[in-house]
Write a protein that holds these residues in place. Structure first.
Motif, PDB file in Angstrom:
ATOM      1  N   ASN A 118       0.831  -1.208   0.000  1.00 41.99           N
ATOM      2  CA  ASN A 118       0.000   0.000   0.000  1.00 41.99           C
ATOM      3  C   ASN A 118       0.867   1.260   0.000  1.00 41.99           C
ATOM      4  N   SER A 119       1.994   1.185   0.730  1.00 38.13           N
ATOM      5  CA  SER A 119       2.884   2.372   0.744  1.00 38.13           C
ATOM      6  C   SER A 119       3.510   2.576  -0.635  1.00 38.13           C
ATOM      7  N   LEU A 120       3.838   1.458  -1.337  1.00 36.21           N
ATOM      8  CA  LEU A 120       4.386   1.580  -2.705  1.00 36.21           C
ATOM      9  C   LEU A 120       3.352   2.193  -3.653  1.00 36.21           C
ATOM     10  N   LEU A 121       2.102   1.724  -3.493  1.00 40.45           N
ATOM     11  CA  LEU A 121       1.031   2.231  -4.367  1.00 40.45           C
ATOM     12  C   LEU A 121       0.806   3.730  -4.126  1.00 40.45           C
ATOM     13  N   VAL A 154      -1.739   8.887 -10.891  1.00 38.02           N
ATOM     14  CA  VAL A 154      -2.767   7.850 -11.152  1.00 38.02           C
ATOM     15  C   VAL A 154      -2.395   6.559 -10.409  1.00 38.02           C
ATOM     16  N   CYS A 155      -3.401   5.705 -10.285  1.00 32.25           N
ATOM     17  CA  CYS A 155      -3.146   4.393  -9.676  1.00 32.25           C
ATOM     18  C   CYS A 155      -2.609   3.441 -10.733  1.00 32.25           C
ATOM     19  N   PRO A 156      -1.687   2.574 -10.399  1.00 31.67           N
ATOM     20  CA  PRO A 156      -1.241   1.579 -11.391  1.00 31.67           C
ATOM     21  C   PRO A 156      -2.389   0.631 -11.739  1.00 31.67           C
ATOM     22  N   PRO A 157      -2.509   0.273 -13.025  1.00 33.80           N
ATOM     23  CA  PRO A 157      -3.644  -0.592 -13.419  1.00 33.80           C
ATOM     24  C   PRO A 157      -3.552  -1.986 -12.801  1.00 33.80           C
ATOM     25  N   SER A 158      -2.307  -2.455 -12.565  1.00 33.02           N
ATOM     26  CA  SER A 158      -2.167  -3.768 -11.899  1.00 33.02           C
ATOM     27  C   SER A 158      -0.883  -3.761 -11.079  1.00 33.02           C
ATOM     28  N   LEU A 159      -0.731  -4.829 -10.282  1.00 39.06           N
ATOM     29  CA  LEU A 159       0.448  -4.882  -9.398  1.00 39.06           C
ATOM     30  C   LEU A 159       1.725  -5.281 -10.133  1.00 39.06           C
ATOM     31  N   PHE A 213      -2.624 -11.241  -3.963  1.00 36.29           N
ATOM     32  CA  PHE A 213      -3.103  -9.998  -3.344  1.00 36.29           C
ATOM     33  C   PHE A 213      -4.284  -9.450  -4.132  1.00 36.29           C
ATOM     34  N   ASN A 214      -5.273  -8.990  -3.412  1.00 35.40           N
ATOM     35  CA  ASN A 214      -6.505  -8.514  -4.037  1.00 35.40           C
ATOM     36  C   ASN A 214      -6.407  -6.990  -4.212  1.00 35.40           C
ATOM     37  N   TYR A 215      -5.994  -6.573  -5.395  1.00 33.87           N
ATOM     38  CA  TYR A 215      -5.749  -5.139  -5.634  1.00 33.87           C
ATOM     39  C   TYR A 215      -6.987  -4.455  -6.212  1.00 33.87           C
ATOM     40  N   ASP A 216      -7.292  -3.276  -5.631  1.00 28.90           N
ATOM     41  CA  ASP A 216      -8.427  -2.491  -6.120  1.00 28.90           C
ATOM     42  C   ASP A 216      -7.869  -1.230  -6.784  1.00 28.90           C
ATOM     43  N   PRO A 217      -7.776  -1.191  -8.152  1.00 27.30           N
ATOM     44  CA  PRO A 217      -7.134  -0.050  -8.828  1.00 27.30           C
ATOM     45  C   PRO A 217      -7.935   1.251  -8.728  1.00 27.30           C
ATOM     46  N   THR A 218      -9.201   1.156  -8.317  1.00 25.18           N
ATOM     47  CA  THR A 218      -9.994   2.394  -8.255  1.00 25.18           C
ATOM     48  C   THR A 218      -9.597   3.262  -7.053  1.00 25.18           C
ATOM     49  N   ASN A 219      -9.188   2.623  -5.945  1.00 27.10           N
ATOM     50  CA  ASN A 219      -8.758   3.465  -4.810  1.00 27.10           C
ATOM     51  C   ASN A 219      -7.302   3.208  -4.408  1.00 27.10           C
ATOM     52  N   CYS A 220      -6.553   2.533  -5.303  1.00 31.46           N
ATOM     53  CA  CYS A 220      -5.119   2.331  -5.068  1.00 31.46           C
ATOM     54  C   CYS A 220      -4.832   1.558  -3.790  1.00 31.46           C
ATOM     55  N   LYS A 221      -5.641   0.595  -3.445  1.00 32.07           N
ATOM     56  CA  LYS A 221      -5.448  -0.129  -2.172  1.00 32.07           C
ATOM     57  C   LYS A 221      -5.456  -1.642  -2.392  1.00 32.07           C
ATOM     58  N   ILE A 222      -4.683  -2.316  -1.531  1.00 31.80           N
ATOM     59  CA  ILE A 222      -4.723  -3.781  -1.518  1.00 31.80           C
ATOM     60  C   ILE A 222      -5.716  -4.177  -0.432  1.00 31.80           C
ATOM     61  N   ASN A 223      -6.641  -5.021  -0.781  1.00 34.16           N
ATOM     62  CA  ASN A 223      -7.515  -5.565   0.265  1.00 34.16           C
ATOM     63  C   ASN A 223      -6.804  -6.756   0.890  1.00 34.16           C
ATOM     64  N   MET A 224      -7.211  -7.071   2.082  1.00 32.84           N
ATOM     65  CA  MET A 224      -6.570  -8.196   2.775  1.00 32.84           C
ATOM     66  C   MET A 224      -6.794  -9.493   2.009  1.00 32.84           C
ATOM     67  N   PRO A 225      -5.749 -10.318   1.894  1.00 37.86           N
ATOM     68  CA  PRO A 225      -6.012 -11.650   1.333  1.00 37.86           C
ATOM     69  C   PRO A 225      -7.076 -12.323   2.196  1.00 37.86           C
TER      70      PRO A 225
END
Lengths: 304, 261
Positions: free
Chosen positions: A229-232, A241-246, A284-296
């Protein structure tokens, strides 16, 4: 043998039995638990009906408890998986019966202390207090009790218990250190790691070792999520912008030397599909709309 | 005295002929199988479980032998009419009863010794260290001894009932006495809760008059690594001697009045 002589011997024997039984009772007092039995309580019922086989019954219930818990850890492929939630509604009654049949069954109390909090921490506390009442000088039971209080976030109480454990003769010195840490930073992940690592080292069986290893990995996974999350966040600050994928982060992740809260270097693996996976093996469950990783999905924060 | 020894020897030989000691084979298989699988199933609690299971099985099989054979000792002689030939010789009825008691006692002693050795051996194997040292669970020996005393008491109870009733009734009564004797430790607490003075004293009277089998039960205690205090061993031994004497005297008194016509 003359009848009167036989009667005389019988009377003499009977008159000796009374004081003799008094002497035996003095060193072996009748159990006060009977009153509980009179008001109906299942474990004491079983103890009363064991007819001297209470030890063997305690072992049978211990085996049943371990098998019951172990069976629930089997996944669909019949493999042991420590990272799945299990239904433990029968675990407490089984351990309660085991420890009523043998109040010195320390392993049973500790087992309940380790695994019942996931289901109902109050039951774990009840079992451990029962164990401490029966075995007041066993520091391992205090250690388990302190851990349960830590899990329910009562850090002050946990600290008190660990310090108390440290005062028991022959207890290890690190109990007092953990007690101090509980007071000062009970809610930190570093404390969680320290506690789980100690329990892992203390465990004598693969079962508990496996479970403690999973708990440790869960904390490491939380550190991994925070790191990603800190990298994102940094990526968004730099590019807007948020990266489209990890996948864009793979190179940075592989070169990482940053440490997590437990002092471990955060290392994130990449699977054959080029996806980042957590220490627990989940994507990892990445949500590109808010730039956050959800918990596995298998990570539930032990501190929450 | 010599007569008692001869009858005891014959009773022992008879139980060997009746293959009573075959239960040892079953015990051995059970112990070996347990040693192999219990460790896997019990999260390293085998050092606790093996002694406990072993001593419990020893009590269970010993109890079965004591009740089922003890109650048939006298009846078998009457049923086969061998008692007439025996009592026609210069053998007292008291000697006959004592001989039977000690004969079955010897069978139980062999049984207990073999089983106890098996448990100690299993324990030693389980505790074998790579440096070649082994641990001997000495605490199990006094516990095994107290189980043996308990079994002798059960034999005396069986003999008492068989001196005046049929084997089926003797077995039933002996089992009932065993159950009551295992539960009798609760009677003093029960007495405390009873408001009626007569019932209260009746409960206490029964507590002191009935055999108290919980006096002998140290299985869980020793399996946890505790040593039975010497004082406890001595008082329980005295208890067993007095109670067994009482029962044997009563048995002889009844048996002497019995008419075999």
């Amino acid at each position: 043998m003359k009848t009167y002589f036989a009667v005389l011997i019988i009377i003499v024997c009977l008159s000796i039995l009374y004081p003799l039984q008094k002497i035996i009772d003095a060193s072996h007092p009748p159990e006060e638990k009977v009153q509980q039995f009179l008001y109906v309580s299942s474990p004491t019922h079983i103890k009363e009906l064991s007819f001297g086989f209470d030890g063997a019954l305690a072992d049978l219930y211990w085996l049943r408890s371990v098998q019951y818990y172990g069976r629930q850890l089997l996944n669909e492929n019949n493999e042991v998986s420590f990272s799945q939630k299990v239904d433990q509604k029968l675990l407490f009654p089984m351990l309660d019966i085991t420890t009523t049949l043998d109040p010195q069954y320390v392993q049973a109390y500790r087992f309940g202390g380790l695994f019942l909090p996931d289901y109902d921490p109050k039951l774990a506390l009840d079992l451990l207090y029962k164990g401490i009442k029966e075995n007041p000088n066993n520091w391992r039971l205090y250690q388990a009790l302190g851990t349960v209080y830590w899990q329910i976030k009562d850090y002050k109480k946990a600290g008190e218990i660990f310090l108390k454990a440290g005062e028991i003769p022959k207890s290890p010195a690190w109990l007092k250190i953990i007690g101090g840490v509980m007071y000062s930073q009970g809610g930190s992940r570093a404390t969680a790691c320290q506690l789980y690592a100690t329990l892992y080292q203390e465990a004598t069986d693969d079962f508990t070792k496996g479970q403690m290893e999973t708990q440790l990995k869960r904390v490491y996974a939380l550190n991994q999520v925070d790191y990603l999350n800190s990298l994102l966040e940094r990526y968004k600050e730099a590019t807007g912008v948020c990266p489209p994928s990890l996948t864009l982060l793979i190179k940075t992740v592989q070169q990482n030397q940053e440490k997590g809260e437990c002092g471990e270097i955060i290392q994130i693996q990449v699977n054959e599909k080029g996806e980042l996976i957590s220490i627990l093996g989940d994507k990892f469950n990445y949500d590109p709309t808010n730039c956050k990783i959800n918990m596995p999905y298998r990570v539930f924060d032990p501190l929450k | 005295m010599n007569t008692i020894l001869v009858i005891a020897q014959n009773t022992f030989r008879e139980s060997v002929r009746d293959k009573v000691l075959y239960n040892l084979l079953f015990f051995a298989v059970l112990l070996v199988a347990s040693s192999l699988i219990i460790g896997e199933l019990s999260l390293n609690q085998e050092k606790l479980i093996i002694p406990r299971m072993g001593l419990s099985v020893m009590l269970f099989f010993g109890g079965l032998i004591a009740i089922f054979i003890g109650t048939g000792l006298v009846y078998k002689e009457i049923d086969k009419r061998t008692i007439y030939a025996m009592l026609a010789k210069p053998i007292g009825r008291g000697e006959f009863i004592l001989g039977k008691f000690f004969g079955l006692g010897l069978t139980l002693l062999v049984n207990c010794l073999v089983m106890l050795s098996g448990i100690l051996l299993s324990y030693a194997i389980l505790s074998y260290n790579t440096d070649g040292s082994v641990a001997i669970a000495w605490a199990l020996i006094p516990a095994g001894y107290l189980i043996f005393l308990q079994l002798l008491l059960i034999v005396a109870i069986g003999l008492l009932f068989s001196s005046f009733s049929s084997p089926a009734l003797s077995i039933t009564l002996s089992i009932i006495i065993y159950i009551i004797g295992s539960l009798s430790k609760d009677l003093p607490v029960f007495a405390q809760t009873i408001p009626f003075i007569i019932t209260k004293y009746l409960a206490l009277f029964l507590y002191y008059i009935l055999p108290n089998f919980s006096n002998f039960n140290y299985i869980t205690y020793v399996a946890q690594g505790n040593m039975i205090p010497l004082n406890d061993i001595l008082t329980v031994t005295l208890y067993a001697v007095i109670y067994t004497t009482l029962l044997l005297v009563a048995t002889i008194a009844i048996f002497q009045k019995r008419n075999f016509k």
